[in-house]
Design a protein around this motif. Structure first.
Motif, short mmCIF file in Angstrom:
data_model
loop_
_atom_site.label_atom_id
_atom_site.label_comp_id
_atom_site.label_asym_id
_atom_site.label_seq_id
_atom_site.Cartn_x
_atom_site.Cartn_y
_atom_site.Cartn_z
N GLN A 1 34.17 51.99 52.87
CA GLN A 1 33.33 51.43 54.07
C GLN A 1 32.45 50.51 52.92
OE1 GLN A 1 30.74 54.69 56.21
NE2 GLN A 1 32.22 54.16 57.37
N THR A 2 31.70 50.85 51.66
CA THR A 2 31.50 50.40 51.21
C THR A 2 31.91 49.31 50.61
OG1 THR A 2 30.27 52.38 50.04
CG2 THR A 2 29.90 50.28 48.72
N HIS A 3 32.97 49.28 50.00
CA HIS A 3 34.66 48.62 49.61
C HIS A 3 34.16 47.09 50.74
CE1 HIS A 3 37.53 46.30 47.41
NE2 HIS A 3 38.01 46.78 48.51
N LEU A 4 34.30 47.73 52.19
CA LEU A 4 34.74 46.60 52.80
C LEU A 4 33.27 46.00 53.38
CD1 LEU A 4 36.99 48.40 55.27
CD2 LEU A 4 36.97 46.42 53.90
N GLY A 5 31.75 46.36 53.46
CA GLY A 5 30.94 45.91 53.20
C GLY A 5 30.48 44.53 52.83
N PHE A 6 31.33 45.21 50.80
CA PHE A 6 30.32 44.08 50.25
C PHE A 6 31.83 43.11 49.86
CE2 PHE A 6 26.81 47.23 49.73
CZ PHE A 6 26.31 46.54 49.59
N SER A 7 32.76 43.02 50.12
CA SER A 7 33.58 42.23 49.93
C SER A 7 34.13 41.53 49.94
CB SER A 7 35.57 43.51 50.17
OG SER A 7 35.24 42.98 51.32
N GLN A 8 33.59 40.94 51.35
CA GLN A 8 33.25 39.42 51.73
C GLN A 8 32.43 38.88 50.20
OE1 GLN A 8 32.79 39.36 55.42
NE2 GLN A 8 34.77 39.57 56.09
N GLU A 9 31.63 39.40 49.88
CA GLU A 9 29.97 38.76 49.74
C GLU A 9 30.42 38.50 48.14
OE1 GLU A 9 26.20 39.95 50.28
OE2 GLU A 9 26.46 39.06 52.07
N LYS A 10 32.03 38.93 47.23
CA LYS A 10 32.02 38.97 46.04
C LYS A 10 33.61 37.62 45.98
CE LYS A 10 31.40 43.74 44.60
NZ LYS A 10 32.30 44.48 43.87
N PHE A 11 33.48 36.88 45.10
CA PHE A 11 34.24 36.18 44.48
C PHE A 11 35.77 36.58 44.03
CE2 PHE A 11 36.52 33.40 41.72
CZ PHE A 11 36.48 31.96 42.15
N ASN A 12 37.29 35.74 45.36
CA ASN A 12 37.77 35.97 44.95
C ASN A 12 39.25 34.96 44.95
OD1 ASN A 12 40.64 36.91 45.67
ND2 ASN A 12 40.37 38.75 47.52
N ILE A 13 39.42 35.18 44.25
CA ILE A 13 40.36 33.57 43.84
C ILE A 13 41.31 33.05 44.45
CG2 ILE A 13 42.01 34.79 41.81
CD1 ILE A 13 41.73 31.69 40.30
N LEU A 14 41.74 34.38 44.69
CA LEU A 14 42.91 34.54 46.05
C LEU A 14 42.94 33.77 47.25
CD1 LEU A 14 44.45 37.94 45.72
CD2 LEU A 14 45.62 35.74 44.64
N ASP A 15 41.09 34.01 47.25
CA ASP A 15 40.82 32.99 48.92
C ASP A 15 41.31 31.31 48.48
OD1 ASP A 15 40.22 35.44 50.54
OD2 ASP A 15 38.72 35.56 49.73
N VAL A 16 40.50 31.01 47.18
CA VAL A 16 39.89 30.01 47.12
C VAL A 16 42.05 29.56 47.02
CG1 VAL A 16 39.70 28.01 44.78
CG2 VAL A 16 38.46 30.00 45.33
N ILE A 17 43.04 29.86 46.11
CA ILE A 17 44.52 29.71 46.56
C ILE A 17 44.58 29.19 48.26
CG2 ILE A 17 47.18 30.23 45.62
CD1 ILE A 17 45.56 31.57 43.41
N LYS A 18 44.69 30.35 48.91
CA LYS A 18 45.16 30.68 50.18
C LYS A 18 43.97 28.73 50.51
CE LYS A 18 44.57 33.16 54.48
NZ LYS A 18 43.65 32.01 55.38
N PHE A 19 43.37 28.60 50.63
CA PHE A 19 42.33 27.39 51.20
C PHE A 19 43.25 26.78 50.75
CE2 PHE A 19 39.61 24.08 50.31
CZ PHE A 19 39.12 23.82 50.56
N GLN A 20 42.89 25.94 49.28
CA GLN A 20 43.71 25.08 48.24
C GLN A 20 45.43 24.90 49.06
OE1 GLN A 20 43.79 25.61 44.41
NE2 GLN A 20 41.44 25.42 44.64
N ASN A 21 46.47 26.22 49.43
CA ASN A 21 47.44 25.84 49.89
C ASN A 21 47.25 25.26 51.42
OD1 ASN A 21 48.82 26.23 47.50
ND2 ASN A 21 48.87 28.91 48.28
N GLU A 22 46.83 26.17 51.89
CA GLU A 22 46.41 25.02 53.74
C GLU A 22 46.35 23.88 53.95
OE1 GLU A 22 43.91 28.37 55.62
OE2 GLU A 22 44.92 30.09 55.96
N LEU A 23 45.35 23.18 53.11
CA LEU A 23 45.32 22.31 53.01
C LEU A 23 46.09 21.60 52.87
CD1 LEU A 23 41.85 21.38 53.77
CD2 LEU A 23 41.55 20.86 51.27
N ASN A 24 46.81 22.35 51.56
CA ASN A 24 47.76 21.04 50.99
C ASN A 24 49.11 20.71 52.09
OD1 ASN A 24 47.14 19.85 48.70
ND2 ASN A 24 48.04 21.88 47.46
N GLN A 25 49.44 21.87 52.80
CA GLN A 25 50.27 22.09 54.22
C GLN A 25 49.92 21.61 55.20
OE1 GLN A 25 51.13 25.62 55.18
NE2 GLN A 25 51.00 26.71 53.44
#
Length: 200
Positions: free
Chosen positions: A12-36
């Motif tokens: 629960q602690t991990h899930l609660g705070f995971s969205q408030e931590k930088f994740n480079i995979l989220d950035v890569i996903k954003f870039q890939n979706e935009l390119n598509q």
């Protein structure tokens, strides 16, 4: 039993705070979706001649410094206003709140807005619009600034990842009508994050 409870707490602690931590995979996903989106003729804002040679947008390197957890202040009793655009179109927006954060020791503030017509659609009822400009605009970034899509937060903080900022469609094609960044959302620092200006 104690071990199980500890495990549940940690999850629960991990899930609660995971969205408030930088994740480079989220950035890569954003870039890939935009390119598509930009590579697909059905969804791309690119002009025909640019689409024919398009391979990828140009992005700043992902940087955790430009991922911030900002203080969110809801501004009430705001009057709807006509937001200026690159054409004669004047969509109605309302200032929904203010966000406060720090980058490189600079205390910064931006306004976030809600598109009144768009918010009436179920899909966009929680959508917030964050347009901004900074000292890279006109150089490495599009001169007209960039946008970030946000969702209405449930608390008094909101995650803003400038690594997911993108250009208005007007940066690629003059046929579009794009909101102009309000003067109060011009930052006096360099935000080297998100999509760079489009190179022809």
């Amino acid at each position: 039993m104690r071990t199980l409870l500890l495990f549940v707490f940690l999850v629960q602690t991990h899930l609660g705070f995971s969205q408030e931590k930088f994740n480079i995979l989220d950035v890569i996903k954003f870039q890939n979706e935009l390119n598509q989106e930009y590579a697909d003729a059905k969804t791309s804002p690119l002009m025909t001649e640019d689409l024919a040679t398009f391979k990828t947008l140009d992005f700043f390197p992902a940087n955790e410094k430009f991922f911030v957890v900002a203080k969110f202040v809801r501004t009430k009793k705001e009057k709807p206003f006509e937001m200026k655009t690159s054409t004669d179109r004047k969509p109605m927006y309302v200032k929904y709140g203010e966000v406060f954060f720090t980058i490189d020791g600079s205390n910064l503030k931006l306004n976030v807005y809600k598109n009144i017509a768009l918010s009436k659609q179920e899909k966009y009822k929680d959508h917030l619009f964050l347009p901004f400009s900074d000292l890279t605009c006109g150089n490495e970034s599009y001169i007209g600034g960039k946008y970030i899509d946000l969702k209405i937060p449930k608390a008094n903080s909101i995650v803003i990842d400038f690594n997911t900022s993108y250009n208005p469609y007007c940066a690629y094609n003059h046929k579009y009508s794009c909101p102009i960044v309000p003067l109060e959302n011009d930052l006096n620092i360099e935000i080297k994050a998100g999509v760079k200006k489009f190179h022809h």
